[in-house]
Design an enzyme around this catalytic site. Structure first.
Site, mmCIF file in Angstrom:
data_model
loop_
_atom_site.group_PDB
_atom_site.id
_atom_site.type_symbol
_atom_site.label_atom_id
_atom_site.label_comp_id
_atom_site.label_asym_id
_atom_site.label_seq_id
_atom_site.Cartn_x
_atom_site.Cartn_y
_atom_site.Cartn_z
ATOM 1 C CG LEU A 46 14.261 -23.239 -33.727
ATOM 2 C CD1 LEU A 46 14.016 -21.743 -33.587
ATOM 3 C CD2 LEU A 46 15.580 -23.486 -34.447
ATOM 4 C CB VAL A 54 10.363 -23.122 -29.835
ATOM 5 C CG1 VAL A 54 10.718 -21.817 -30.541
ATOM 6 C CG2 VAL A 54 9.766 -22.840 -28.466
ATOM 7 C CD GLU A 119 13.576 -9.318 -35.754
ATOM 8 O OE1 GLU A 119 14.319 -8.883 -36.654
ATOM 9 O OE2 GLU A 119 13.201 -8.637 -34.788
ATOM 10 C CG LEU A 120 15.047 -17.436 -36.361
ATOM 11 C CD1 LEU A 120 14.811 -18.275 -35.107
ATOM 12 C CD2 LEU A 120 14.981 -18.315 -37.606
ATOM 13 C CG ASP A 165 12.833 -17.475 -16.434
ATOM 14 O OD1 ASP A 165 13.883 -17.741 -15.795
ATOM 15 O OD2 ASP A 165 12.307 -18.259 -17.232
ATOM 16 N NE ARG A 169 16.302 -20.638 -17.766
ATOM 17 C CZ ARG A 169 16.820 -20.305 -16.609
ATOM 18 N NH1 ARG A 169 18.127 -20.366 -16.440
ATOM 19 N NH2 ARG A 169 16.055 -19.929 -15.590
ATOM 20 C CG ASN A 170 14.662 -17.223 -20.372
ATOM 21 O OD1 ASN A 170 14.414 -18.210 -21.065
ATOM 22 N ND2 ASN A 170 14.416 -17.186 -19.076
ATOM 23 C CG ASP A 183 10.929 -17.675 -21.906
ATOM 24 O OD1 ASP A 183 9.724 -17.553 -21.623
ATOM 25 O OD2 ASP A 183 11.533 -18.754 -21.845
#
Length: 481
Positions: A46, A54, A119-120, A165, A169-170, A183
């Site tokens: 990914l 990842v 978990e995805l 952070d 994006r996180n 993250d």
């Protein structure tokens, strides 16, 4: 006399009391999240993080035989022990987190290579999701995302944990109505100290508070600053903050008092809340608990506005827009090429034309050959410029050529006389062509008009042409003499 009966306390050696080892809870949590590598099947990559790749994958639960789609963060085999320790610290922290808007940890494989199984979420990172769906996402949905992340951060604030952070994006998109904070690689607990001082490492400068940039000092207040920047990202459909600046220039801009501009779709009340998050003094920034209340109010207000708009649209009758009938422009004064006229007309409309003013004797300048259009080729040439027909110009003294000698004056006069004769000859030839065309037009009318109408039409047409021929022959005679 009162007698007080007191039960004797049981001895400490009894089985009622027992010592609790300090790490018992951690060991139980560790056992709960420990998993076998054979239970996880890796898929495609990914992305790539600081510690390693990842992957997406499938985790098969032994007890239930259930298959779960997972994301697997891996740590490189050849990395240093301190890097492995930092990688495992994220897993240890995530063991203790339990919130509906924080990424859920499924398990850890502690043998090399270390894997963290989470978990995805099918829609990926929020930044990419915002950019992909910017034409369909409503402002209300983006405010909802901000509220959900704020609730997750209020939870972290309550357990004295700083994320460090917070960025789009996180954040992962679990569904179109739900996002989750992830993250935790830079996250740390605040224990006895009120702040955490970071070691020399790579940090997200454009998201950071000024005290974090200047002194590497991180608190819940610095997380509030970063959350304000994250809200700006969300309302800007994933744009990077301060994308027009380099990292080294950000702190000077902030210390001058400049802040990120209001996104185009951002409600004013929400932008005001962002600017409160960007207060220079950390102690004056709002807490996350206060931000949750403010964002909830803004979300409910915007929700009512959306409902009112939908209600008004349902009550308003549909607007019927009638097609606009195209109006033909008025006919041009220039006569088209010869075409037989319909029966019953006294005089063909194509005969009604006006001589341009530039051909009249009262005009100070005669038109050039390219400006005059013959009826023969008028459909193939552009129309006369409007200002050349209507607007008149007076000659000024500087417009005349001033010869230096008599010979030069004679040459100029002869040149102008030859040019005038050429123009007049061409116009006379065109008038002859017009006369021939007129006779042909009159012959076509003979069979369609009564004798009385024919005679009147012929007389009128011949009179017009004769007058124009006489006028131009007189001009030609004057120029020749």
């Amino acid at each position: 006399m009162f007698v007080c009966l007191i039960n004797p306390s049981p001895p400490l050696e009894s089985d009622i009391y027992a010592e609790i080892p300090e790490e018992a809870e951690q060991k139980s949590a560790g056992l709960r999240y420990t998993m076998s590598r054979s239970d996880v099947v890796l898929g495609r990559i990914l992305g790539e993080g600081f510690f390693g790749e990842v992957y997406d994958g499938v985790y098969k639960k032994e007890s239930k035989g259930e298959k779960v789609n997972v994301a697997v963060k891996t740590c490189k085999k050849d990395c240093a022990p301190d890097v492995k320790e930092k990688f495992m610290s994220e897993a240890c922290l995530m063991r203790k987190l339990d919130h509906p808007h924080i990424v859920r940890l499924i398990g850890i494989i502690e043998e090399d290579p270390i894997w963290i199984v989470m978990e995805l979420y099918p829609f990926g990172e929020l930044g990419q999701y915002l950019e992909k769906h910017k034409n369909t996402l409503q402002v209300l949905t983006m405010i909802l995302y901000s509220l959900q992340i704020c609730k997750a951060l209020a939870y972290l604030e309550g357990i004295s944990c700083v994320h460090r952070d917070i960025a789009a994006r996180n954040i992962l998109v679990a569904s179109h109505e739900c996002v989750k904070l992830g993250d935790f690689g830079l996250s740390r607990y605040l224990e006895e100290e009120e702040y955490y001082k970071a070691s020399v490492t790579r940090l997200p400068i454009k998201w950071m508070a000024p005290e974090s940039i200047n002194f590497r000092r991180f608190t819940s207040a610095s997380d509030v600053w970063m959350f304000g920047v994250c809200m700006w990202e969300i309302l800007s459909y994933g744009k990077q903050p301060f994308f027009w600046l380099e990292n080294k220039d950000v702190i000077s801009v902030i210390e001058k008092g400049d802040r990120l501009p209001k996104p185009e779709m951002c409600p004013p009340t929400l932008y005001t809340l962002m600017t409160r998050c960007w207060t220079y003094d950390p102690s004056e920034r709002p807490k996350f608990t206060e931000l949750v209340c403010s964002l909830s109010d803004i979300y409910q207000t915007e929700k009512e506005i959306v409902k009112d708009k939908e209600r008004n649209n349902r009550q308003r009758p549909p607007k019927i827009i009638e097609p606009v009938l195209a109006q033909d422009p008025p006919p041009k004064p220039i006569r088209p090429k010869y075409k037989a006229s319909a029966p019953g007309n006294l005089l063909a409309p194509s005969l009604q034309f006006q001589v341009p003013e530039s051909l009249c004797a009262s005009s100070p300048t005669l038109c050039s050959p390219t400006e005059y259009q013959s009826p023969i080729d008028s459909t193939r040439s552009p129309p006369l410029l409007r200002h050349s027909i209507i607007k008149r110009r007076s000659m000024r003294e500087e417009d005349f050529l001033k010869p230096s000698s008599r010979e030069e004056a004679q040459k100029i006069w002869e040149k102008e006389r030859a040019k005038m004769l050429q123009v007049m000859n061409r116009q006379q030839q065109q008038m002859v062509e017009d006369n021939a065309w007129l006779k042909q037009e009159e012959r076509s009318l003979v069979n369609n008009l009564k004798p009385k109408q024919v005679s009147s039409a012929c007389c009128l047409s011949l009179a017009v042409v004769s007058e124009q021929l006489f006028y131009h022959e007189g001009l030609l005679h004057k120029v020749s003499s």
